[in-house]
Motif scaffolding. Structure first.
Motif, PDB file in Angstrom:
ATOM      1  N   LEU A  22     -48.779 -33.170 -61.073  1.00 32.36           N
ATOM      2  CA  LEU A  22     -48.590 -31.960 -61.633  1.00 32.36           C
ATOM      3  C   LEU A  22     -48.111 -30.772 -60.416  1.00 32.36           C
ATOM      4  N   ARG A  23     -48.676 -31.054 -59.408  1.00 34.62           N
ATOM      5  CA  ARG A  23     -48.366 -30.047 -58.231  1.00 34.62           C
ATOM      6  C   ARG A  23     -46.864 -30.421 -57.808  1.00 34.62           C
ATOM      7  N   THR A  24     -46.557 -31.793 -57.562  1.00 26.90           N
ATOM      8  CA  THR A  24     -45.313 -32.093 -57.354  1.00 26.90           C
ATOM      9  C   THR A  24     -44.316 -31.668 -58.005  1.00 26.90           C
ATOM     10  N   VAL A  25     -44.514 -32.001 -59.493  1.00 32.71           N
ATOM     11  CA  VAL A  25     -43.462 -31.818 -60.467  1.00 32.71           C
ATOM     12  C   VAL A  25     -43.116 -30.264 -60.561  1.00 32.71           C
ATOM     13  N   GLN A  26     -44.185 -29.539 -60.497  1.00 37.04           N
ATOM     14  CA  GLN A  26     -44.190 -27.926 -60.521  1.00 37.04           C
ATOM     15  C   GLN A  26     -43.355 -27.422 -59.282  1.00 37.04           C
ATOM     16  N   GLN A  27     -43.365 -28.245 -58.209  1.00 36.24           N
ATOM     17  CA  GLN A  27     -42.667 -27.712 -56.899  1.00 36.24           C
ATOM     18  C   GLN A  27     -41.127 -28.172 -57.133  1.00 36.24           C
ATOM     19  N   LEU A  28     -41.058 -29.413 -57.763  1.00 39.53           N
ATOM     20  CA  LEU A  28     -39.606 -29.947 -57.962  1.00 39.53           C
ATOM     21  C   LEU A  28     -39.011 -28.722 -58.801  1.00 39.53           C
ATOM     22  N   VAL A  29     -39.535 -28.388 -59.882  1.00 40.60           N
ATOM     23  CA  VAL A  29     -39.057 -27.449 -60.817  1.00 40.60           C
ATOM     24  C   VAL A  29     -38.812 -26.226 -60.152  1.00 40.60           C
ATOM     25  N   SER A  30     -39.880 -25.867 -59.136  1.00 41.22           N
ATOM     26  CA  SER A  30     -39.575 -24.314 -58.663  1.00 41.22           C
ATOM     27  C   SER A  30     -38.362 -24.406 -57.665  1.00 41.22           C
ATOM     28  N   GLU A  31     -38.074 -25.564 -57.185  1.00 37.67           N
ATOM     29  CA  GLU A  31     -37.006 -26.067 -55.921  1.00 37.67           C
ATOM     30  C   GLU A  31     -35.658 -26.003 -56.571  1.00 37.67           C
ATOM     31  N   SER A  32     -35.504 -26.347 -57.768  1.00 38.78           N
ATOM     32  CA  SER A  32     -34.384 -26.750 -58.234  1.00 38.78           C
ATOM     33  C   SER A  32     -33.679 -25.789 -59.618  1.00 38.78           C
TER      34      SER A  32
END
Length: 184
Positions: free
Chosen positions: A35-45
């Motif tokens: 979930l942290r990884t996906v959240q970071q991907l969403v926040s960066e793109s």
């Protein structure tokens, strides 16, 4: 899209369901990391953020896109199925709130306090560790640090622990100086 209160209610229900499933499968840590990884991907793109929030993109297209992203990120099967289910129910817009609720429940269960640290640039692992250690000493318990980047801060940090906040960012310092200059 639901109102802010509605999003939090939706997030709480979905986070509880995911938490129970992950606990049952003894996969709390892998799911939390996913979930942290996906959240970071969403926040960066910006594109990914638009795709997750768009009511115009069909369920199928959202599902295919998020599935491809999750495969590429190497998330667990449980996380993949859960986020796929969110896409099929048109609930991807609540993913950030679900992640936050899941991580809060995990921290509560472990007796941890979560600190949100915002910096102008990405912090190294050693810097995050130093911040975590300093917060552990101040709070007097285990502190889990959630770090995010906000370039508008120029420099410095904003640290939030519960209802307390310390803002040592350059942007805030400059704003205070500007107000002081107006008063002079």
């Amino acid at each position: 899209m639901a109102a802010k209160g509605g999003v939090n209610e939706i997030a709480a229900r979905y986070a509880k369901a995911l938490f129970d499933l992950a606990d049952e499968q003894k996969a709390l840590d892998p799911v939390a990391e996913d979930l942290r990884t996906v959240q970071q991907l969403v926040s960066e793109s910006d594109d990914l953020r638009r795709m997750v929030r768009s009511p115009v993109i069909s369920r199928g297209d959202q599902g295919k896109a998020i599935s491809a992203i999750l495969d590429k990120a190497g998330t667990s099967e449980l996380t993949g199925k859960f986020i796929g289910y969110l896409a099929s129910q048109r609930r991807l817009f609540a993913l950030g709130a679900i992640t936050k609720a899941f991580l809060a429940e995990l921290a509560k269960r472990r007796g941890e306090v979560t600190a949100e640290v915002v910096s102008a640039r990405s912090l190294s692992d050693a810097q995050v560790e130093a911040v975590e250690e300093a917060l552990n000493n101040v709070v007097g318990g285990k502190v889990a640090v959630e770090h995010r980047v906000d370039p508008s801060l120029i420099g410095g940090l904003i640290v939030k622990v519960g209802s307390r906040m310390v803002d040592s960012s350059m942007a805030t310092q400059l704003q205070k100086l500007k107000l002081a200059m107006k008063g002079a």
